[in-house]
Design a protein around this motif. Structure first.
Motif, PDB file in Angstrom:
ATOM      1  N   ALA A 168      28.163  43.081  51.457  1.00 54.97           N
ATOM      2  CA  ALA A 168      28.100  43.868  52.768  1.00 54.97           C
ATOM      3  C   ALA A 168      26.972  43.534  53.606  1.00 54.97           C
ATOM      4  CB  ALA A 168      27.993  45.449  52.143  1.00 54.97           C
ATOM      5  N   GLN A 169      26.120  42.693  53.019  1.00 51.03           N
ATOM      6  CA  GLN A 169      24.888  42.142  53.940  1.00 51.03           C
ATOM      7  C   GLN A 169      25.408  41.401  55.013  1.00 51.03           C
ATOM      8  OE1 GLN A 169      22.584  40.351  50.702  1.00 51.03           O
ATOM      9  NE2 GLN A 169      21.379  42.466  50.562  1.00 51.03           N
ATOM     10  N   ARG A 170      26.846  40.862  54.882  1.00 51.52           N
ATOM     11  CA  ARG A 170      27.160  40.077  55.941  1.00 51.52           C
ATOM     12  C   ARG A 170      27.868  40.907  57.164  1.00 51.52           C
ATOM     13  NH1 ARG A 170      31.184  36.761  52.006  1.00 51.52           N
ATOM     14  NH2 ARG A 170      29.786  36.363  50.150  1.00 51.52           N
ATOM     15  N   PHE A 171      27.982  42.290  56.975  1.00 50.92           N
ATOM     16  CA  PHE A 171      28.668  43.057  57.798  1.00 50.92           C
ATOM     17  C   PHE A 171      27.797  43.804  58.988  1.00 50.92           C
ATOM     18  CE2 PHE A 171      31.766  44.374  54.395  1.00 50.92           C
ATOM     19  CZ  PHE A 171      32.487  43.300  54.516  1.00 50.92           C
ATOM     20  N   SER A 172      28.148  44.369  59.707  1.00 50.34           N
ATOM     21  CA  SER A 172      27.457  44.873  60.786  1.00 50.34           C
ATOM     22  C   SER A 172      27.078  46.545  61.137  1.00 50.34           C
ATOM     23  CB  SER A 172      28.291  44.567  62.196  1.00 50.34           C
ATOM     24  OG  SER A 172      28.587  43.157  62.372  1.00 50.34           O
ATOM     25  N   GLN A 173      27.245  47.220  59.670  1.00 50.65           N
ATOM     26  CA  GLN A 173      26.866  48.667  59.804  1.00 50.65           C
ATOM     27  C   GLN A 173      25.326  48.703  60.235  1.00 50.65           C
ATOM     28  OE1 GLN A 173      27.809  46.836  56.786  1.00 50.65           O
ATOM     29  NE2 GLN A 173      25.980  46.485  56.445  1.00 50.65           N
ATOM     30  N   THR A 174      24.968  50.009  60.679  1.00 53.89           N
ATOM     31  CA  THR A 174      23.414  50.108  61.195  1.00 53.89           C
ATOM     32  C   THR A 174      22.488  50.111  59.938  1.00 53.89           C
ATOM     33  OG1 THR A 174      24.401  51.450  62.970  1.00 53.89           O
ATOM     34  CG2 THR A 174      21.785  51.691  62.439  1.00 53.89           C
ATOM     35  N   HIS A 175      23.040  50.712  58.802  1.00 53.93           N
ATOM     36  CA  HIS A 175      22.292  51.041  57.614  1.00 53.93           C
ATOM     37  C   HIS A 175      23.360  50.586  56.317  1.00 53.93           C
ATOM     38  CE1 HIS A 175      18.923  53.139  59.862  1.00 53.93           C
ATOM     39  NE2 HIS A 175      20.023  53.745  60.188  1.00 53.93           N
ATOM     40  N   LEU A 176      22.658  49.819  55.546  1.00 56.05           N
ATOM     41  CA  LEU A 176      23.255  49.542  54.050  1.00 56.05           C
ATOM     42  C   LEU A 176      22.442  49.985  53.008  1.00 56.05           C
ATOM     43  CD1 LEU A 176      25.416  47.887  52.559  1.00 56.05           C
ATOM     44  CD2 LEU A 176      23.858  45.985  52.557  1.00 56.05           C
ATOM     45  N   GLU A 177      23.092  50.752  52.222  1.00 55.71           N
ATOM     46  CA  GLU A 177      22.491  51.445  50.990  1.00 55.71           C
ATOM     47  C   GLU A 177      23.140  51.010  49.862  1.00 55.71           C
ATOM     48  OE1 GLU A 177      19.649  53.284  51.220  1.00 55.71           O
ATOM     49  OE2 GLU A 177      19.432  53.647  53.531  1.00 55.71           O
ATOM     50  N   TYR A 178      22.138  50.870  48.636  1.00 54.52           N
ATOM     51  CA  TYR A 178      22.918  50.493  47.325  1.00 54.52           C
ATOM     52  C   TYR A 178      22.450  51.998  46.633  1.00 54.52           C
ATOM     53  CZ  TYR A 178      22.780  49.377  42.282  1.00 54.52           C
ATOM     54  OH  TYR A 178      22.869  49.163  41.085  1.00 54.52           O
ATOM     55  N   VAL A 179      23.502  52.612  46.252  1.00 57.75           N
ATOM     56  CA  VAL A 179      23.517  53.793  45.361  1.00 57.75           C
ATOM     57  C   VAL A 179      24.354  53.529  44.170  1.00 57.75           C
ATOM     58  CG1 VAL A 179      23.809  56.177  45.447  1.00 57.75           C
ATOM     59  CG2 VAL A 179      22.966  55.504  47.303  1.00 57.75           C
ATOM     60  N   PRO A 180      23.667  53.716  42.797  1.00 56.98           N
ATOM     61  CA  PRO A 180      24.446  53.265  41.874  1.00 56.98           C
ATOM     62  C   PRO A 180      25.525  54.349  41.443  1.00 56.98           C
ATOM     63  CG  PRO A 180      22.332  53.751  41.253  1.00 56.98           C
ATOM     64  CD  PRO A 180      22.314  53.676  42.775  1.00 56.98           C
ATOM     65  N   GLY A 181      26.687  54.515  42.054  1.00 62.26           N
ATOM     66  CA  GLY A 181      27.706  55.543  41.703  1.00 62.26           C
ATOM     67  C   GLY A 181      27.361  56.888  42.070  1.00 62.26           C
ATOM     68  N   ILE A 182      28.059  57.963  41.466  1.00 60.94           N
ATOM     69  CA  ILE A 182      27.808  59.446  41.844  1.00 60.94           C
ATOM     70  C   ILE A 182      26.977  60.043  40.841  1.00 60.94           C
ATOM     71  CG2 ILE A 182      30.026  59.314  42.827  1.00 60.94           C
ATOM     72  CD1 ILE A 182      30.916  60.799  40.021  1.00 60.94           C
ATOM     73  N   GLY A 183      26.528  59.125  39.884  1.00 60.95           N
ATOM     74  CA  GLY A 183      25.732  59.972  38.614  1.00 60.95           C
ATOM     75  C   GLY A 183      26.241  60.426  37.682  1.00 60.95           C
ATOM     76  N   VAL A 184      25.635  60.574  36.391  1.00 59.46           N
ATOM     77  CA  VAL A 184      26.425  61.186  35.339  1.00 59.46           C
ATOM     78  C   VAL A 184      25.402  62.427  34.955  1.00 59.46           C
ATOM     79  CG1 VAL A 184      25.413  59.592  33.887  1.00 59.46           C
ATOM     80  CG2 VAL A 184      27.298  60.657  32.923  1.00 59.46           C
ATOM     81  N   LYS A 370      18.852  62.486  44.489  1.00 63.93           N
ATOM     82  CA  LYS A 370      17.484  62.185  45.310  1.00 63.93           C
ATOM     83  C   LYS A 370      17.904  61.348  46.428  1.00 63.93           C
ATOM     84  CE  LYS A 370      14.161  63.400  41.890  1.00 63.93           C
ATOM     85  NZ  LYS A 370      13.018  62.884  41.189  1.00 63.93           N
ATOM     86  N   GLU A 371      18.676  60.110  46.130  1.00 68.82           N
ATOM     87  CA  GLU A 371      19.256  59.210  47.080  1.00 68.82           C
ATOM     88  C   GLU A 371      20.034  59.580  48.114  1.00 68.82           C
ATOM     89  OE1 GLU A 371      17.808  55.927  47.264  1.00 68.82           O
ATOM     90  OE2 GLU A 371      16.677  56.845  45.600  1.00 68.82           O
ATOM     91  N   MET A 372      20.754  60.607  47.714  1.00 70.04           N
ATOM     92  CA  MET A 372      21.854  61.154  48.683  1.00 70.04           C
ATOM     93  C   MET A 372      21.255  62.107  49.426  1.00 70.04           C
ATOM     94  SD  MET A 372      24.412  59.268  48.492  1.00 70.04           S
ATOM     95  CE  MET A 372      25.100  60.349  49.684  1.00 70.04           C
ATOM     96  N   ILE A 373      20.321  62.576  49.023  1.00 72.94           N
ATOM     97  CA  ILE A 373      19.357  63.725  49.991  1.00 72.94           C
ATOM     98  C   ILE A 373      18.742  62.987  51.291  1.00 72.94           C
ATOM     99  CG2 ILE A 373      17.389  65.205  50.255  1.00 72.94           C
ATOM    100  CD1 ILE A 373      18.282  66.416  47.465  1.00 72.94           C
ATOM    101  N   LYS A 374      18.016  61.921  50.749  1.00 74.47           N
ATOM    102  CA  LYS A 374      17.660  61.049  51.781  1.00 74.47           C
ATOM    103  C   LYS A 374      18.607  60.566  52.959  1.00 74.47           C
ATOM    104  CE  LYS A 374      14.101  59.108  48.733  1.00 74.47           C
ATOM    105  NZ  LYS A 374      13.552  57.809  47.893  1.00 74.47           N
ATOM    106  N   ILE A 375      19.733  59.935  52.498  1.00 72.32           N
ATOM    107  CA  ILE A 375      20.596  59.211  53.209  1.00 72.32           C
ATOM    108  C   ILE A 375      21.127  60.514  54.050  1.00 72.32           C
ATOM    109  CG2 ILE A 375      22.899  58.541  53.461  1.00 72.32           C
ATOM    110  CD1 ILE A 375      22.259  56.896  50.830  1.00 72.32           C
ATOM    111  N   TYR A 376      21.603  61.769  53.708  1.00 79.03           N
ATOM    112  CA  TYR A 376      22.158  62.979  54.364  1.00 79.03           C
ATOM    113  C   TYR A 376      21.078  63.304  55.350  1.00 79.03           C
ATOM    114  CZ  TYR A 376      26.166  63.336  51.703  1.00 79.03           C
ATOM    115  OH  TYR A 376      27.622  63.172  50.926  1.00 79.03           O
ATOM    116  N   LYS A 377      19.736  63.468  55.080  1.00 79.96           N
ATOM    117  CA  LYS A 377      18.773  63.861  56.058  1.00 79.96           C
ATOM    118  C   LYS A 377      18.500  62.992  57.046  1.00 79.96           C
ATOM    119  CE  LYS A 377      15.712  66.911  53.219  1.00 79.96           C
ATOM    120  NZ  LYS A 377      14.491  66.901  52.498  1.00 79.96           N
ATOM    121  N   THR A 378      18.787  61.723  56.782  1.00 82.46           N
ATOM    122  CA  THR A 378      18.693  60.412  57.926  1.00 82.46           C
ATOM    123  C   THR A 378      19.588  60.588  58.904  1.00 82.46           C
ATOM    124  OG1 THR A 378      17.507  58.923  56.407  1.00 82.46           O
ATOM    125  CG2 THR A 378      18.300  58.067  58.302  1.00 82.46           C
ATOM    126  N   SER A 379      20.745  60.938  58.431  1.00 83.43           N
ATOM    127  CA  SER A 379      22.013  61.145  59.105  1.00 83.43           C
ATOM    128  C   SER A 379      22.138  62.395  60.219  1.00 83.43           C
ATOM    129  CB  SER A 379      23.331  60.982  58.422  1.00 83.43           C
ATOM    130  OG  SER A 379      23.279  59.701  57.700  1.00 83.43           O
TER     131      SER A 379
END
Length: 381
Positions: A168-184, A370-379
């Protein structure tokens, strides 16, 4: 109050993998609308989908049914869903769409792209690109250009494994995030309320039996057939195999077990709500899948402290280290699977169990939240 769409091809994707995200969005004072196909293509039972609708209603979450297909060549329902989604977006003043699954991601980004100039943000979580190392060339020719093009209309692209992140680093999205799954929920799966012996007694599995377990849809991609073939080569009546899930190959797999004379050693349990108890009643989790993003069922097995046997594919290699917390095999090689099963039966399973319990902590749902909260707040703000 911000208005947000949570969208996927099918309702089971929302039910199984996005209820925590909906909870986060509501806590961020957002009004959430679920958009997906409730009628067909789901990997959970019809009863569960009905129950899910009731849960949404109790939470005052509105939902819209679209005939989104899982087959990319079902153009009739794809175009119909696109038209209905465009109509749904019109004059609704949504702030965010979080979309999932390939077709759901395509529809959301195409229908929503013209509203981005009005402030709409689009998040797309790729739960495993269809193009990956070892994938058929046709997948790269078809899906790679689509994802690369649609990245132009993506504010945040979330990848859940390291291979997809690199691509995905080759793509054109504004932001790229790595979030390892939905959590368990590691706390939930670390213990079982029902004793191991009671579950085994219910299934008529003896205490001395060595029990493998798989959890997942009965489909070609999940590749249960290779385990059945391997099982038939191991002439040990103490070796049992539990399969949890249902799908289009259920009848075929049951017939295969009969033809291989192992039907008395294989337990087809269908859809179950007691996965945790079944994991704790088993001795090893076996996962022969041909394609994954970052498998939740494998992470749940790790959290239950089970040693792992799995295919050496994308996603799995993020979670498993050879000889430390599991063993890899070639998912297309029956002899390799047979060898792996033989090995795990005599391996130091306590060592693997401890390593899995330690390793899975980095994938705990609290970490992912915690990762998803950051992403949602930014959006949203």
């Amino acid at each position: 109050m911000k208005k947000v769409i949570m969208m996927a091809s099918v309702a089971s994707m929302i039910d199984l993998f996005n209820k925590e995200n909906i909870k986060i969005l509501k806590e961020l004072d957002s009004e959430v609308h679920v958009v997906c196909n409730f009628d067909f293509g789901n990997i959970t039972s019809a009863e569960r989908i009905t129950e899910f609708k009731k849960e949404l209603e109790c939470e005052n979450i509105s939902y819209t049914n679209l005939p989104i297909p899982r087959n990319i060549f079902d153009m009739k329902n794809i175009f119909r869903s696109y038209r209905e989604l465009k109509h749904f977006l019109k004059d609704k003043d949504f702030s965010l769409i979080h979309c999932h699954s390939p077709i759901g991601g395509v529809l959301a980004r195409l229908a929503g792209k013209k509203y981005r100039s009005k402030g709409l943000k689009i998040i797309y979580t790729a739960h495993g690109f269809h193009f990956f190392k070892g994938a058929p060339i046709k997948n790269w020719l078809l899906f790679y250009p689509i994802e690369k093009y649609l990245s132009k209309f993506t504010d945040t692209l979330i990848t859940i494994n390291k291979e997809d992140y690199k691509i995905a680093q080759r793509f054109s999205q504004t932001h790229l995030e790595y979030v390892p799954g939905i959590g368990v929920n590691t706390e939930k799966f670390s213990t079982s309320a029902v004793k191991r012996e009671a579950v085994r007694k219910e299934l008529e599995i003896k205490s001395e039996d060595f029990t493998l377990i798989s959890v997942g849809q009965l489909s070609k991609r999940k590749n249960h057939a290779i385990v059945l073939k391997a099982l038939s080569e191991i002439k040990d009546a103490r070796l049992k195999y539990i399969i949890v899930g249902f799908g289009e190959l259920e009848t075929e797999l049951k017939q295969m077990a009969t033809d291989l004379n192992i039907s008395d050693r294989v337990f087809f349990l269908g859809y179950r709500g007691d996965i945790n108890e079944l994991l704790h009643a088993s001795d090893c989790f076996i996962f022969p899948s041909l394609q994954e993003g970052l498998p939740v069922s494998l992470m749940e097995a790790m959290a239950a402290g089970l040693p792992i046997l799995c295919s050496k594919i994308r996603g799995n290699v993020d979670l498993i280290h050879q000889n430390e917390n599991g063993l890899f095999f070639d998912p297309l090689n029956e002899k390799d699977v047979t060898k792996a099963i033989h090995s795990i039966m005599t391996y130091n399973k306590n060592k693997m169990s401890k390593n899995n319990l330690a390793r899975i902590k980095r994938y705990d749902k609290k970490v992912i939240e915690k990762e998803m909260i950051k992403i949602y707040k930014t959006s949203l703000y």
